[in-house]
Motif scaffolding. Structure first.
Motif, PDB file in Angstrom:
ATOM      1  N   VAL A 230      -6.379   2.891  -0.710  1.00  8.30           N
ATOM      2  CA  VAL A 230      -5.682   1.688  -0.243  1.00  8.30           C
ATOM      3  C   VAL A 230      -6.440   1.005   0.886  1.00  8.30           C
ATOM      4  O   VAL A 230      -6.033  -0.065   1.349  1.00  8.30           O
ATOM      5  N   GLY A 231      -7.540   1.605   1.334  1.00  4.80           N
ATOM      6  CA  GLY A 231      -8.350   0.992   2.374  1.00  4.80           C
ATOM      7  C   GLY A 231      -7.812   1.175   3.775  1.00  4.80           C
ATOM      8  O   GLY A 231      -8.136   0.401   4.687  1.00  4.80           O
TER       9      GLY A 231
ATOM     10  N   ARG B 133      -3.195   5.727   9.666  1.00  4.06           N
ATOM     11  CA  ARG B 133      -2.369   4.557   9.382  1.00  4.06           C
ATOM     12  C   ARG B 133      -1.469   4.810   8.171  1.00  4.06           C
ATOM     13  O   ARG B 133      -0.282   4.457   8.192  1.00  4.06           O
ATOM     14  N   LEU B 134      -2.019   5.425   7.132  1.00  3.76           N
ATOM     15  CA  LEU B 134      -1.197   5.729   5.971  1.00  3.76           C
ATOM     16  C   LEU B 134      -0.066   6.683   6.357  1.00  3.76           C
ATOM     17  O   LEU B 134       1.085   6.476   5.953  1.00  3.76           O
ATOM     18  N   TRP B 135      -0.367   7.716   7.120  1.00  8.69           N
ATOM     19  CA  TRP B 135       0.660   8.667   7.553  1.00  8.69           C
ATOM     20  C   TRP B 135       1.776   7.934   8.288  1.00  8.69           C
ATOM     21  O   TRP B 135       2.964   8.137   8.004  1.00  8.69           O
ATOM     22  N   SER B 136       1.401   7.077   9.240  1.00 11.40           N
ATOM     23  CA  SER B 136       2.382   6.397  10.073  1.00 11.40           C
ATOM     24  C   SER B 136       3.247   5.437   9.271  1.00 11.40           C
ATOM     25  O   SER B 136       4.488   5.462   9.361  1.00 11.40           O
ATOM     26  N   ARG B 137       2.628   4.579   8.455  1.00  7.01           N
ATOM     27  CA  ARG B 137       3.382   3.575   7.705  1.00  7.01           C
ATOM     28  C   ARG B 137       4.216   4.220   6.598  1.00  7.01           C
ATOM     29  O   ARG B 137       5.350   3.830   6.353  1.00  7.01           O
TER      30      ARG B 137
ATOM     31  N   GLU C 127       0.824  -1.208   0.000  1.00  9.23           N
ATOM     32  CA  GLU C 127       0.000   0.000   0.000  1.00  9.23           C
ATOM     33  C   GLU C 127       0.865   1.268   0.000  1.00  9.23           C
ATOM     34  O   GLU C 127       0.528   2.269  -0.638  1.00  9.23           O
ATOM     35  N   VAL C 128       1.974   1.213   0.728  1.00  9.17           N
ATOM     36  CA  VAL C 128       2.879   2.366   0.775  1.00  9.17           C
ATOM     37  C   VAL C 128       3.532   2.580  -0.586  1.00  9.17           C
ATOM     38  O   VAL C 128       3.617   3.714  -1.078  1.00  9.17           O
ATOM     39  N   ALA C 129       4.006   1.490  -1.199  1.00  6.00           N
ATOM     40  CA  ALA C 129       4.610   1.597  -2.530  1.00  6.00           C
ATOM     41  C   ALA C 129       3.617   2.149  -3.539  1.00  6.00           C
ATOM     42  O   ALA C 129       3.965   2.974  -4.397  1.00  6.00           O
ATOM     43  N   TRP C 130       2.382   1.713  -3.446  1.00  4.54           N
ATOM     44  CA  TRP C 130       1.351   2.190  -4.374  1.00  4.54           C
ATOM     45  C   TRP C 130       1.081   3.674  -4.158  1.00  4.54           C
ATOM     46  O   TRP C 130       0.938   4.436  -5.122  1.00  4.54           O
ATOM     47  N   ALA C 131       1.018   4.106  -2.879  1.00  3.48           N
ATOM     48  CA  ALA C 131       0.775   5.520  -2.580  1.00  3.48           C
ATOM     49  C   ALA C 131       1.914   6.392  -3.118  1.00  3.48           C
ATOM     50  O   ALA C 131       1.674   7.472  -3.680  1.00  3.48           O
TER      51      ALA C 131
ATOM     52  N   ILE D 285      -4.189  13.382   0.371  1.00  2.00           N
ATOM     53  CA  ILE D 285      -3.762  12.245   1.175  1.00  2.00           C
ATOM     54  C   ILE D 285      -4.964  11.433   1.668  1.00  2.00           C
ATOM     55  O   ILE D 285      -4.907  10.205   1.753  1.00  2.00           O
ATOM     56  N   ASP D 286      -6.077  12.101   1.956  1.00  2.00           N
ATOM     57  CA  ASP D 286      -7.253  11.344   2.393  1.00  2.00           C
ATOM     58  C   ASP D 286      -7.793  10.469   1.269  1.00  2.00           C
ATOM     59  O   ASP D 286      -8.277   9.359   1.513  1.00  2.00           O
TER      60      ASP D 286
END
Length: 285
Positions: free
Chosen positions: A193-194, A199-203, A169-173, A186-187
C-alpha cells in the motif's frame, strides 16, 4: 426456521432464520435466533472476524457474561474477536436479529470506531440511547422474520450512508488478510500500500479495531476452528493453516477461547455458525 443442534445436549437449542436475500449493505450479514427454552447454562461464544450486533426483542433478554465476570443484557455490540478470554451467551426465550458487520463499515454503522469498543461487549443502549429502544420496538412489532430483516437492513443502510469510510489502504489490507486466511506478512502489506509498517499499524488499529497482526491471527483462528469443528485432524489443520506446529495451534485456540482445540471442536456455537451463515467465507468483507 431451522433448529440449531446442540452437540453438548440432547436437543436443538436455537431456531435459526436466514433472510431470503443478502443485505443491501456490503459487509453486512444477518440471521435470526430464537431460544427454544431447552438450555439455560449458556454457550461459549467463539471469536469471529466481524463486529457483532445482537438486536434483542424477545420476552426475556439475551445475556452475555464476559471473561471479567461482567454481565450484559438485551441488545449488544461485541467488538472484533469479543475481546480476550471466554464469553458465554445465554437466556431463556430470547429472540434476536444478529448482525455481522465487516470492521470496514462497522464505524459508520455504530457511530463509533471499532477501536473504541476495544474488543469488549457493550450494551447497545450505551451507544445509541433511545434509538436502541426504538429498533427493539420495531422488531417486536414485526410479524415475520423477513419483516424484521427488512427493518434491520433499512436501518443499517441509513446509518452506513451517514457514517465515514475507512482509508482505502486500510480496507485493502483487511481484504488481503481475509483472502489469505490470515497468512500474510504485515511488512509486505505495508509495502504493497506504500506505507511504513508503523503507519499501517496505527491507521489499521484505529479504524479496524485490532492491530493488523492480531487481526490476521483472528482470521487464521476462525478458519482453523471451523475445520476442527468439521472433524479434521488438528495436525493437518495446523499444517494447512500456517501454524508452526500443532502446539502453536493449541496455544492460539486457548488464547482466543480459554479452551482446548478438542473442546472448541465440539462447541455448539460453530455448528450454529454453519446454519446461520452458510456463506460465511464470502461475507462480511
Amino acid at each position: 426456521m431451522r433448529p440449531a443442534v446442540d452437540q453438548c445436549a440432547d436437543a436443538a437449542v436455537w431456531d435459526v432464520a436466514r433472510p431470503a436475500r443478502p443485505s443491501r449493505v456490503a459487509g453486512v450479514s444477518l440471521a435470526g435466533f430464537r431460544d427454544r427454552g431447552l438450555s439455560t447454562a449458556g454457550h461459549r461464544a467463539i471469536p469471529h472476524p466481524a463486529v457483532t450486533m445482537a438486536l434483542d426483542f424477545g420476552a426475556d433478554p439475551l445475556i452475555v457474561d464476559d471473561a471479567a465476570g461482567r454481565q450484559r443484557r438485551g441488545s449488544l455490540v461485541a467488538g472484533l474477536g469479543f475481546g480476550p478470554g471466554a464469553v458465554r451467551v445465554r437466556g431463556e426465550s430470547f429472540q434476536a436479529v444478529q448482525v455481522r458487520l465487516s470492521p470496514v463499515i462497522a464505524g459508520a454503522v455504530l457511530g463509533v470506531s471499532p477501536a473504541d469498543l476495544d474488543g469488549a461487549v457493550v450494551a447497545l443502549d450505551d451507544l445509541w440511547g433511545r434509538r436502541a429502544s426504538h429498533i427493539r420496538e420495531q422488531l417486536a412489532d414485526a410479524s415475520s422474520w423477513e419483516e424484521r430483516f427488512a427493518v434491520t437492513d433499512a436501518m443499517l443502510a441509513r446509518r452506513s450512508r451517514a457514517g465515514w469510510p475507512v482509508d482505502r489502504e486500510v480496507a485493502w489490507a483487511w481484504k488481503r488478510i481475509l483472502a489469505g486466511r490470515g497468512r500474510v506478512r504485515i511488512d509486505v502489506l505495508a509495502a504493497e500500500v506504500g506505507w511504513s509498517r508503523k503507519r499501517l499499524w496505527s491507521r489499521f488499529h484505529a479504524q479496524i479495531g485490532l492491530p493488523p497482526k492480531r487481526a490476521a491471527k483472528l482470521v487464521r483462528f476462525d478458519h482453523a476452528a471451523h475445520r476442527l469443528a468439521a472433524g479434521e485432524d488438528a495436525a493437518r489443520v495446523a499444517a494447512d493453516g500456517g501454524y508452526a506446529d500443532q502446539s502453536h495451534l493449541h496455544r492460539d485456540v486457548v488464547a482466543f477461547t480459554r479452551a482446548t482445540p478438542a473442546t472448541v471442536a465440539g462447541e455448539p456455537w460453530l455448528a450454529v455458525d454453519d446454519i446461520a451463515w452458510p456463506d460465511r467465507r464470502a461475507a462480511p468483507r
